[in-house]
Design an enzyme around this catalytic site. Structure first.
Site, PDB file in Angstrom:
ATOM      1  CG  ASN A 200     -10.502 -39.664  19.143  1.00  0.00           C
ATOM      2  OD1 ASN A 200      -9.658 -40.356  18.592  1.00  0.00           O
ATOM      3  ND2 ASN A 200     -11.513 -39.154  18.467  1.00  0.00           N
ATOM      4  N   GLY A 201     -13.902 -39.772  20.459  1.00  0.00           N
ATOM      5  CA  GLY A 201     -14.930 -40.773  20.207  1.00  0.00           C
ATOM      6  C   GLY A 201     -16.298 -40.225  20.535  1.00  0.00           C
TER       7      GLY A 201
ATOM      8  CB  CYS B  78     -11.179 -35.278  19.613  1.00  0.00           C
ATOM      9  SG  CYS B  78     -12.727 -34.395  19.676  1.00  0.00           S
TER      10      CYS B  78
ATOM     11  N   GLY C 275      -8.395 -32.326  14.843  1.00  0.00           N
ATOM     12  CA  GLY C 275      -9.369 -31.370  15.351  1.00  0.00           C
ATOM     13  C   GLY C 275      -8.788 -29.979  15.365  1.00  0.00           C
TER      14      GLY C 275
ATOM     15  CE1 TYR D 137      -9.076 -36.531   4.271  1.00  0.00           C
ATOM     16  CE2 TYR D 137     -10.700 -36.806   6.016  1.00  0.00           C
ATOM     17  CZ  TYR D 137      -9.966 -35.985   5.175  1.00  0.00           C
ATOM     18  OH  TYR D 137     -10.121 -34.627   5.237  1.00  0.00           O
TER      19      TYR D 137
END
Ligand code: SF4
Length: 476
Positions: A114-115, A16, A42, A258
Site C-alpha cells: 500500500n503506497g 490498496c 481498493g 475520507y
C-alpha cells in the site's frame, strides 16, 4: 466499454489495503474476511498468498467476493499468509494484482504494497542495467529482486529488509512473505497506516492496514506499526526491527478525513471521532443559519454529525444512497450524467422541501458532483443550500499513494472559494482551515502529511517543495 467505478462523488481513490497473518491454523479464510473489511481501500483486484511447503497464490480482478470462492480456501493452505486489495494509481492492468511474487534462489518471496515509491523507475532501471529480467516492471517486483539479492549476500532477512528500505523513497506499508516467514513494514514517515493485532483465541497474530480488519477476523488491536519499523509476525508474537532513521512523521491526513473506515482507529485516533471533531470545528469556524444539517452519504456522516453538535442545528438524512450501485457506465452526455448521479443519491423531499439546508462532505475534488447535488436539492424544494467541507481545499497532487495525480483536476487549484461557490451554485461554501483540521485530528501539524492542501511534501519530489524546506531550491 468504459466503466466508471466512482463513488457517489468524484472522490479520489485509495491505493490498496494489506494484511498478513501467522497463526496456529489455516489462515486463508481469515485473510479473506480481513480483505473484505479493507475492500473500501481498493476494488480493482484482490489476492491472497499462503505458504505450506510451497507458495500458493490466487489473485485476480474484482472484489474479494468475486475473486474467491469457498473452495479456493482449500487451495490456499498454510499457517502463514498475506493479502491485498488493489486500486491502481498508474495504469490498471490485471497482471498488476497483488501479492506479487517471485520464486528466487533464496526462497519464494511474495509482497503486498500500500503506497507509492517515488523512485520506482530508477529502481527498475538500475536492476535492468544489472541484467535483471522483469515480468511486470513493477516497483513490487523491484523490491523482491533487491531483497533476494540482499538475502543472498548477507543471509540475514531483517538486515536485508533494512538495507533494501534505505533505497526506497516514498510511501509504503508492505506485507511480505519469504517462504514461511511473514513481515510487515512501514515507511519512516508512517504515511500509510498499518497496525498489529492478536487473535482473541491466542492462535496467532495479524497485521492490517486498518484496525477494522482486526475486529472482523476476531483479533484484538495491539498497536500501530511504528514509522520505520519492520515487524516479523510469528504465532507466538512480534519481533520488531528498526529499518529507517527516525524521521518526523507524515501521516496522511486524508485517511481520517475520507479514506479509512469510520470504525477504524489509526495511529491512536478514532476515524469517526476525528470526523465528528472536524464537523464541530467547521461549525464554529463557518457558522450558518439553517434548518437542517445533512451528510453526503456515507463518508460525510461523521462530519455532518459533528457540525450538527457544533451548530445546534438538527441533523437529518436528506439524501438517500442506493447501496447497490457499484459500477455505472460513463455517461455520454450531461443529461445522462445527471441521471447517473440521481441514481446513486436522491433527496428526501420531506426533509428538504422549504428548508434551508447545510450539506456537509469530506472534500471536493472537481466539484462536478457537488454541483449536481446542490441542483438536486434545489429541485427538491430546498430554499437555501449551504456547503461545508471537512478538508482544506485540495490544490496539489498526491505522489504518495492516493489517486489525485493531476493538478488540473482540482477545482480549488486556481479558483477562490467564492469562485468555487459560484461554480457549484450554493448559497455559501466553507472549508475547514488547516489549523482547525490539525486540532480536530488531535495531532501535531508536523506529524501530518498535508501535501495536497499545502503543496509541501514529506519526501523529495522533483519540481515540488519539500516540507520544512527553509530555502529555495538551489539557493543556500
Ligand atoms: S499528499 Fe495528501 S493524499 Fe497524499 S499522502 Fe499527503 S495528505 Fe495524503
Amino acid at each position: 466499454m468504459n466503466l466508471d467505478t466512482s463513488d457517489i462523488s468524484d472522490k479520489p481513490k485509495e491505493a490498496c489495503g494489506v494484511i498478513a497473518i501467522v497463526a496456529d491454523k489455516d489462515v486463508s479464510p481469515y485473510i479473506y474476511y480481513g480483505l473484505r473489511a479493507l475492500q473500501h481501500r481498493g476494488q480493482e483486484a484482490s489476492g491472497i498468498a499462503t505458504y505450506k511447503g510451497e507458495l500458493k497464490v490466487k489473485k485476480g480482478p474484482g472484489l474479494v467476493a468475486d475473486v474467491f470462492k469457498s473452495e479456493d480456501m482449500e487451495k490456499l493452505p498454510g499457517k502463514v499468509g498475506i493479502g491485498h486489495v488493489y486500486y491502481s494509481i498508474k495504469v490498471s492492468k490485471p497482471e498488476n494484482a497483488q501479492p506479487q511474487f517471485l520464486r528466487t534462489g533464496v526462497g519464494d518471496i511474495a509482497i503486498a504494497h500500500n503506497g507509492i515509491l517515488v523512485n520506482s523507475q530508477q529502481l527498475v532501471d538500475k536492476l535492468k542495467k544489472a541484467g535483471k529480467h522483469f515480468i511486470h516492471e513493477s516497483e513490487e517486483e523491484a523490491v523482491i529482486m533487491m531483497l533476494a539479492d540482499e538475502i543472498r549476500s548477507i543471509d540475514d532477512i531483517p538486515r536485508a529488509i533494512k538495507n533494501v528500505c534505505k533505497e526506497l523513497i516514498g510511501s509504503y506499508a508492505f506485507s511480505l512473505m519469504i517462504n514461511d516467514r511473514a513481515f510487515v513494514l512501514r515507511d519512516p514517515y508512517g504515511i500509510r497506516p498499518l497496525c498489529l493485532g492478536k487473535f482473541k483465541d491466542g492462535s496467532g497474530y495479524v497485521a492490517a492496514s486498518e484496525s477494522v480488519a482486526l475486529d472482523i477476523v476476531g483479533a484484538d488491536f495491539v498497536r500501530d506499526v511504528m514509522p520505520g519499523e519492520a515487524v516479523e509476525l510469528t504465532k507466538d508474537g512480534f519481533k520488531s526491527h528498526n529499518i529507517g532513521p527516525a524521521m518526523s512523521r507524515a501521516h496522511c491526513f486524508f485517511e481520517w478525513v475520507y479514506f479509512a473506515r469510520a470504525d477504524s482507529i489509526i495511529d491512536k485516533v478514532s476515524v469517526y471521532e476525528a470526523r465528528k471533531r472536524i464537523g464541530w470545528r467547521l461549525a464554529k469556524e463557518s457558522p450558518v443559519i439553517a434548518d437542517v444539517v445533512m451528510p453526503i452519504p456515507d463518508s460525510g456522516r461523521g462530519h455532518a454529525y459533528g457540525f450538527s453538535l457544533g451548530s445546534g442545528i438538527k441533523m437529518n438524512e436528506g439524501l438517500m444512497k442506493n447501496r447497490y450501485i457499484h459500477r455505472t457506465f460513463i455517461m455520454p452526455n450531461q443529461d445522462a450524467r445527471d441521471i447517473s448521479v440521481r441514481e446513486k443519491v436522491n433527496p428526501v423531499r420531506a426533509v428538504v422541501e422549504g428548508k434551508r439546508v447545510v450539506i456537509v462532505d469530506d472534500s471536493i475534488v472537481r466539484g462536478t458532483t457537488m454541483k449536481r447535488i446542490v441542483k438536486m436539492l434545489r429541485e427538491g424544494g430546498a430554499t437555501e443550500v449551504h456547503v461545508r467541507i471537512g478538508s482544506p481545499p485540495l490544490i496539489a497532487p498526491c505522489y504518495l499513494g492516493i489517486d489525485m495525480t493531476d493538478r488540473d483536476q482540482f477545482i480549488a487549484s486556481d479558483r477562490s472559494i467564492e469562485d468555487i461557490r459560484e461554480v457549484i451554485n450554493s448559497d455559501s461554501l466553507a472549508y475547514i482551515s488547516v489549523d482547525g483540521l490539525v486540532e480536530a485530528l488531535n495531532m501535531e501539524r508536523d506529524d501530518l502529511c498535508l501535501g495536497c492542501v499545502s503543496s509541501e511534501y514529506p519526501v523529495n519530489i522533483p519540481g515540488e517543495r519539500r516540507r520544512f524546506q527553509k530555502t529555495l531550491e538551489g539557493f543556500v
